[in-house]
Design a protein around this motif. Structure first.
Motif, PDB file in Angstrom:
ATOM      1  N   LEU A   1      37.997   2.358 -45.788  1.00  0.00           N
ATOM      2  CA  LEU A   1      38.682   3.407 -45.021  1.00  0.00           C
ATOM      3  C   LEU A   1      38.760   4.668 -45.869  1.00  0.00           C
ATOM      4  O   LEU A   1      39.095   4.620 -47.060  1.00  0.00           O
ATOM      5  N   ARG A   2      38.457   5.776 -45.235  1.00  0.00           N
ATOM      6  CA  ARG A   2      38.534   7.068 -45.914  1.00  0.00           C
ATOM      7  C   ARG A   2      39.309   8.051 -45.042  1.00  0.00           C
ATOM      8  O   ARG A   2      38.967   8.255 -43.864  1.00  0.00           O
TER       9      ARG A   2
ATOM     10  N   VAL B   1      46.286   0.330 -52.007  1.00  0.00           N
ATOM     11  CA  VAL B   1      44.825   0.498 -51.959  1.00  0.00           C
ATOM     12  C   VAL B   1      44.180  -0.312 -50.841  1.00  0.00           C
ATOM     13  O   VAL B   1      43.005  -0.096 -50.534  1.00  0.00           O
ATOM     14  N   GLU B   2      44.911  -1.212 -50.216  1.00  0.00           N
ATOM     15  CA  GLU B   2      44.332  -2.047 -49.163  1.00  0.00           C
ATOM     16  C   GLU B   2      45.094  -1.973 -47.843  1.00  0.00           C
ATOM     17  O   GLU B   2      44.609  -2.507 -46.843  1.00  0.00           O
ATOM     18  N   THR B   3      46.254  -1.352 -47.794  1.00  0.00           N
ATOM     19  CA  THR B   3      47.095  -1.355 -46.597  1.00  0.00           C
ATOM     20  C   THR B   3      47.295   0.064 -46.091  1.00  0.00           C
ATOM     21  O   THR B   3      47.641   0.968 -46.865  1.00  0.00           O
ATOM     22  N   LEU B   4      47.099   0.240 -44.787  1.00  0.00           N
ATOM     23  CA  LEU B   4      47.314   1.507 -44.112  1.00  0.00           C
ATOM     24  C   LEU B   4      48.415   1.334 -43.077  1.00  0.00           C
ATOM     25  O   LEU B   4      48.419   0.361 -42.315  1.00  0.00           O
ATOM     26  N   VAL B   5      49.334   2.270 -43.024  1.00  0.00           N
ATOM     27  CA  VAL B   5      50.454   2.245 -42.077  1.00  0.00           C
ATOM     28  C   VAL B   5      50.270   3.393 -41.103  1.00  0.00           C
ATOM     29  O   VAL B   5      50.113   4.547 -41.514  1.00  0.00           O
ATOM     30  N   LEU B   6      50.299   3.082 -39.816  1.00  0.00           N
ATOM     31  CA  LEU B   6      50.218   4.082 -38.756  1.00  0.00           C
ATOM     32  C   LEU B   6      51.567   4.144 -38.045  1.00  0.00           C
ATOM     33  O   LEU B   6      52.025   3.135 -37.493  1.00  0.00           O
ATOM     34  N   GLN B   7      52.174   5.319 -38.066  1.00  0.00           N
ATOM     35  CA  GLN B   7      53.462   5.544 -37.413  1.00  0.00           C
ATOM     36  C   GLN B   7      53.236   6.488 -36.242  1.00  0.00           C
ATOM     37  O   GLN B   7      52.772   7.619 -36.418  1.00  0.00           O
ATOM     38  N   ALA B   8      53.569   6.044 -35.047  1.00  0.00           N
ATOM     39  CA  ALA B   8      53.284   6.817 -33.845  1.00  0.00           C
ATOM     40  C   ALA B   8      54.114   8.096 -33.821  1.00  0.00           C
ATOM     41  O   ALA B   8      55.336   8.047 -33.981  1.00  0.00           O
ATOM     42  N   PRO B   9      53.507   9.263 -33.623  1.00  0.00           N
ATOM     43  CA  PRO B   9      54.277  10.507 -33.480  1.00  0.00           C
ATOM     44  C   PRO B   9      54.996  10.545 -32.134  1.00  0.00           C
ATOM     45  O   PRO B   9      54.725   9.757 -31.225  1.00  0.00           O
ATOM     46  N   LYS B  10      55.881  11.512 -31.985  1.00  0.00           N
ATOM     47  CA  LYS B  10      56.765  11.524 -30.819  1.00  0.00           C
ATOM     48  C   LYS B  10      56.032  11.788 -29.504  1.00  0.00           C
ATOM     49  O   LYS B  10      56.440  11.293 -28.451  1.00  0.00           O
ATOM     50  N   ASP B  11      54.970  12.562 -29.524  1.00  0.00           N
ATOM     51  CA  ASP B  11      54.276  12.909 -28.280  1.00  0.00           C
ATOM     52  C   ASP B  11      53.088  11.995 -27.981  1.00  0.00           C
ATOM     53  O   ASP B  11      52.343  12.257 -27.027  1.00  0.00           O
TER      54      ASP B  11
ATOM     55  N   PHE C   1      42.360  -3.248 -45.263  1.00  0.00           N
ATOM     56  CA  PHE C   1      40.948  -2.927 -45.446  1.00  0.00           C
ATOM     57  C   PHE C   1      40.498  -3.422 -46.813  1.00  0.00           C
ATOM     58  O   PHE C   1      41.314  -3.791 -47.664  1.00  0.00           O
ATOM     59  N   SER C   2      39.193  -3.401 -47.033  1.00  0.00           N
ATOM     60  CA  SER C   2      38.670  -3.785 -48.345  1.00  0.00           C
ATOM     61  C   SER C   2      39.158  -2.833 -49.428  1.00  0.00           C
ATOM     62  O   SER C   2      39.519  -3.257 -50.526  1.00  0.00           O
ATOM     63  N   GLN C   3      39.173  -1.553 -49.114  1.00  0.00           N
ATOM     64  CA  GLN C   3      39.715  -0.548 -50.017  1.00  0.00           C
ATOM     65  C   GLN C   3      39.933   0.741 -49.226  1.00  0.00           C
ATOM     66  O   GLN C   3      39.143   1.068 -48.334  1.00  0.00           O
ATOM     67  N   ILE C   4      41.002   1.456 -49.554  1.00  0.00           N
ATOM     68  CA  ILE C   4      41.368   2.688 -48.866  1.00  0.00           C
ATOM     69  C   ILE C   4      41.231   3.838 -49.848  1.00  0.00           C
ATOM     70  O   ILE C   4      41.664   3.748 -50.999  1.00  0.00           O
ATOM     71  N   PHE C   5      40.637   4.930 -49.368  1.00  0.00           N
ATOM     72  CA  PHE C   5      40.434   6.117 -50.189  1.00  0.00           C
ATOM     73  C   PHE C   5      41.156   7.286 -49.530  1.00  0.00           C
ATOM     74  O   PHE C   5      40.935   7.597 -48.360  1.00  0.00           O
ATOM     75  N   GLY C   6      42.021   7.944 -50.303  1.00  0.00           N
ATOM     76  CA  GLY C   6      42.779   9.062 -49.804  1.00  0.00           C
ATOM     77  C   GLY C   6      41.989  10.354 -49.815  1.00  0.00           C
ATOM     78  O   GLY C   6      40.823  10.409 -50.230  1.00  0.00           O
TER      79      GLY C   6
ATOM     80  N   ALA D   1      41.457   1.794 -35.729  1.00  0.00           N
ATOM     81  CA  ALA D   1      42.006   0.850 -36.709  1.00  0.00           C
ATOM     82  C   ALA D   1      42.009  -0.572 -36.157  1.00  0.00           C
ATOM     83  O   ALA D   1      41.724  -1.531 -36.892  1.00  0.00           O
ATOM     84  N   LYS D   2      42.320  -0.734 -34.893  1.00  0.00           N
ATOM     85  CA  LYS D   2      42.294  -2.069 -34.295  1.00  0.00           C
ATOM     86  C   LYS D   2      40.879  -2.633 -34.263  1.00  0.00           C
ATOM     87  O   LYS D   2      40.667  -3.832 -34.489  1.00  0.00           O
ATOM     88  N   PHE D   3      39.921  -1.771 -33.968  1.00  0.00           N
ATOM     89  CA  PHE D   3      38.532  -2.224 -33.961  1.00  0.00           C
ATOM     90  C   PHE D   3      38.082  -2.652 -35.353  1.00  0.00           C
ATOM     91  O   PHE D   3      37.436  -3.688 -35.527  1.00  0.00           O
ATOM     92  N   SER D   4      38.431  -1.859 -36.366  1.00  0.00           N
ATOM     93  CA  SER D   4      38.035  -2.189 -37.732  1.00  0.00           C
ATOM     94  C   SER D   4      38.741  -3.432 -38.245  1.00  0.00           C
ATOM     95  O   SER D   4      38.211  -4.129 -39.123  1.00  0.00           O
ATOM     96  N   ALA D   5      39.937  -3.738 -37.713  1.00  0.00           N
ATOM     97  CA  ALA D   5      40.630  -4.957 -38.123  1.00  0.00           C
ATOM     98  C   ALA D   5      39.844  -6.198 -37.723  1.00  0.00           C
ATOM     99  O   ALA D   5      39.811  -7.199 -38.454  1.00  0.00           O
ATOM    100  N   ILE D   6      39.191  -6.148 -36.558  1.00  0.00           N
ATOM    101  CA  ILE D   6      38.349  -7.273 -36.141  1.00  0.00           C
ATOM    102  C   ILE D   6      37.116  -7.373 -37.027  1.00  0.00           C
ATOM    103  O   ILE D   6      36.713  -8.454 -37.453  1.00  0.00           O
TER     104      ILE D   6
END
Length: 653
Positions: free
Chosen positions: A69-70, A93-103, A123-128, A498-503
């Motif tokens: 993930l990049r 380095v492996e976990t991404l958190v998605l927080q839904a915005p208000k709109d 993910f295998s590895q996350i790059f900021g 993100a859901k697709f990549s989780a599969i």
């Protein structure tokens, strides 16, 4: 006879490819009701060894597919629109958190009690956003390029919404190249001094090569120069070539072929100096050391570049022509069922600069358009393939053909955001192909989890998945690079990505497809052929040599005489196998003819019995009718006689 003549199952004569092996077994079971059992045993003996080698998974086939993930940085204009609402957060380095915005739609659904507002993905590895192109390449793609140089096949594809940085990750810029130019640089830096200069071997189909004569080699060079020089037409290049050949011939050159290559080289040096000087060499000098390759192997590198636009295939490396309409390509299959793009241009390259120049030429031919999310959005899936021929020996023996394919998938985008009809059609086709890719990955994962019940993987529902099929079914390996746009306005699409990549991250690499033939060394020992002394010594001193290493060393360690003996022995085995198959076919035809004759005799007997029965019934029926007719006529004439001859009245006295 109650049973008629049986016909073979419909799936046996279908052109559709059987993807899952248990379905093939069920088809064979259905065929068993037609053919006699004594012949089925013979067929099973012939195909047992091949099926066992292809269906038994290897022990090291449990490695999961790499999904990186990049996250791209926010632009100043996006910060002004307050797109930064901390909806995409890197936890580690492996976990991404998605927080839904208000709109967002996800937040509104969670308020109604449907779904969640916070999601975590691994993910295998996350790059900021702070990770540069060089660091990203060294930590992800570098090992895959090393595998390609060793003979493996790799597919690397980027996935994400529109304007998430996919093209930048693949191609980058001239000063800061992406994974594609850095892969080219690493390949050519590793193969310096071992490149095969003459393009006399050209890849065709999915994994084959053909020999080119001197005329065809000149045509390949002219085609490449026409691409590199843009406006210079093939006729002008051909005229310059003939002139250089004539001059060299007057000067006493021994071979017209060599003079032609020299002429092409002079033209290339003359034209490339003005057109390739603008390129920077920073990306051509990667931070990683070159990969060590065997010194006795030479390499020939060919590239291709095509796109899938609205489910149609177009070659992006077409030579310049006066025709306005581009030619569509066909997706075909070779004799082994592997897909390939027919009439696709493969161009021989000598260095990374030539490959980069051809990439720029293909980018000019690619389909771009302005959309709601990106002013210069690619509206097609582009696939850039690097095919490496591993040449060995004086006879240019090719023990391996490896391939590195990098695919820049078009970004998914809401169809309702598209106003014009053409953009709406493009978005629909893009989303459909990406959805089919998700279905294929989900079906593959389900088949790996439940091996007792195998489902059909819908590779044929899209051109994109059909091209990718070999990398998911054992012909190579695949890697996904997920690009994320941290803007709050695209959160719902980012969540879907993100859901697709989780599969995909749960998918396991398919075991490599192995041919159903024994190793060369085992074949020689079985048929009592003598090997060279160096090979016998090597085998004795290293008994723990694994099968893969032995298979790689077979051809290189045997001499010419031993290989010729192997060829003759294989020819004899082939003739023997053909005779056995011919006898088997004759036996099969005889049994089918005997069954047909038997069924026809039974049918004839049944018809004869039925005819006799019908004859008796008709005789009885007509005898009854004649009897009724006779009685009717008798009564009729009696009444007529009474009317015509009435009885006289009695006399009165």
């Amino acid at each position: 006879m109650s049973q008629g003549i049986l016909s073979p199952p419909a799936g046996l004569l279908s052109d559709e490819e059987v993807v899952v092996s248990p379905m093939f077994e069920s088809t064979a079971a259905d065929l068993g009701s037609v053919v006699r059992k004594d012949l089925i045993t013979d067929c099973s003996v012939i195909s047992t060894s091949l099926e066992d080698k292809q269906q038994v998974p290897s022990e090291d086939s449990t490695e999961k597919v790499k999904v990186y993930l990049r996250v791209r940085p926010l632009l100043p204009s996006e910060l002004e629109r307050q797109e930064d609402q901390d909806c995409v957060r890197i936890e580690n380095v492996e976990t991404l958190v998605l927080q839904a915005p208000k709109d967002s739609f996800a937040q509104k659904s969670s308020e109604r009690g449907i779904g969640q507002a916070t999601h975590r993905f691994t993910f295998s590895q996350i790059f900021g956003p702070e990770v540069g192109q060089a660091s990203f390449f060294n930590l992800t793609v570098k090992e895959m390029v090393k595998d390609v140089l060793k003979g493996q096949n790799w597919l690397i594809y980027t996935y994400g919404v529109t304007n998430s940085g996919k093209t930048h990750t693949i191609q980058g810029t001239i000063k800061d190249g992406g994974i594609l130019p850095r892969s080219l640089a690493l390949i050519f830096n590793s193969l310096q001094g071992q490149l095969h200069a003459t393009p006399d071997l050209k890849p065709i189909f999915s994994n084959e090569v053909i020999w080119l004569d001197s005329k065809q080699i000149r045509q390949e060079e002219i085609k490449k120069l026409a691409l590199l020089n843009g406006g210079l037409q093939e006729e002008e290049l051909s005229t310059s070539l003939k002139r250089s050949v004539y001059i060299e011939g007057r000067m006493g050159t021994s071979s017209s072929f060599d003079s032609g290559i020299a002429g092409l080289s002079s033209i290339s040096q003359m034209t490339s100096s003005s057109q390739l000087d603008e390129m920077s060499h920073r990306w051509a000098q990667p931070d990683t050391a070159p990969v060590s390759v065997p010194a006795d192997i030479r390499f020939s590198i060919w590239i291709s570049f095509f796109e899938i636009y609205n489910e149609l295939l177009y070659d992006l490396l077409e030579p310049p022509s006066q025709q306005r309409k581009r030619q569509t390509l066909r997706l075909c299959e070779d004799q082994n069922g592997n897909p390939y793009v027919k009439d696709l241009n493969w161009v021989h390259v000598q260095d990374a600069e030539e490959a980069w120049k051809l990439l720029k030429v293909g980018r000019k031919n690619q389909s771009f358009a302005s959309t709601h999310l990106n002013q210069n959005s690619s509206r097609s899936h582009s696939i850039f393939s690097i095919r490496i021929l591993h040449l060995q020996g004086e006879g240019d023996i090719i023990p391996k053909i490896s391939e590195l394919s990098l695919c820049d998938l078009a970004g998914s985008e809401r169809c309702k955001d598209q106003k014009s009809g053409e953009r709406l059609k493009e978005a629909g086709n893009i989303n459909t192909s990406l959805h089919t890719l998700g279905r294929c990955i989900a079906a593959l994962r389900q088949n790996q989890q439940n091996r007792s019940k195998q489902n059909l993987v819908p590779f044929r529902d899209s051109k994109l998945t059909r091209v990718f099929q070999g990398f998911f079914t054992g012909r190579g390996r695949s890697c996904m690079i997920v690009n994320v746009n941290p803007c709050a306005s695209t959160y719902d699409e980012t969540l879907h990505v993100a859901k697709f990549s989780a599969i995909a991250s749960q998918l396991v690499h398919a075991p490599p497809v192995q041919l159903g033939f024994p190793l060369l060394h085992s074949f020689i020992k079985e048929h009592s052929l003598r090997a060279s002394p160096s090979l016998e010594t090597g085998v004795k001193t290293d008994p723990g040599l694994d099968e893969d290493t032995e298979n790689e060393a077979d051809i290189s360690m045997y001499g010419k005489e031993e290989l010729l003996q192997v060829v003759e022995a294989m020819k004899a085995l082939l003739c023997k196998e053909r005779q056995e198959k011919l006898q088997l076919e004759i036996q099969l035809r005889d049994e089918i003819c005997n069954e047909m004759v038997e069924q026809m005799q039974q049918r004839e007997q049944w018809c004869s019995e039925h005819l006799d029965t019908q004859k008796e019934l008709l005789e009885e029926m007509y005898e009854e009718k004649l009897k009724i007719l006779k009685e009717s006529l008798t009564s009729f004439y009696q009444e007529e006689l009474q009317v015509s001859c009435p009885e006289p009245a009695p006399a009165s006295y």
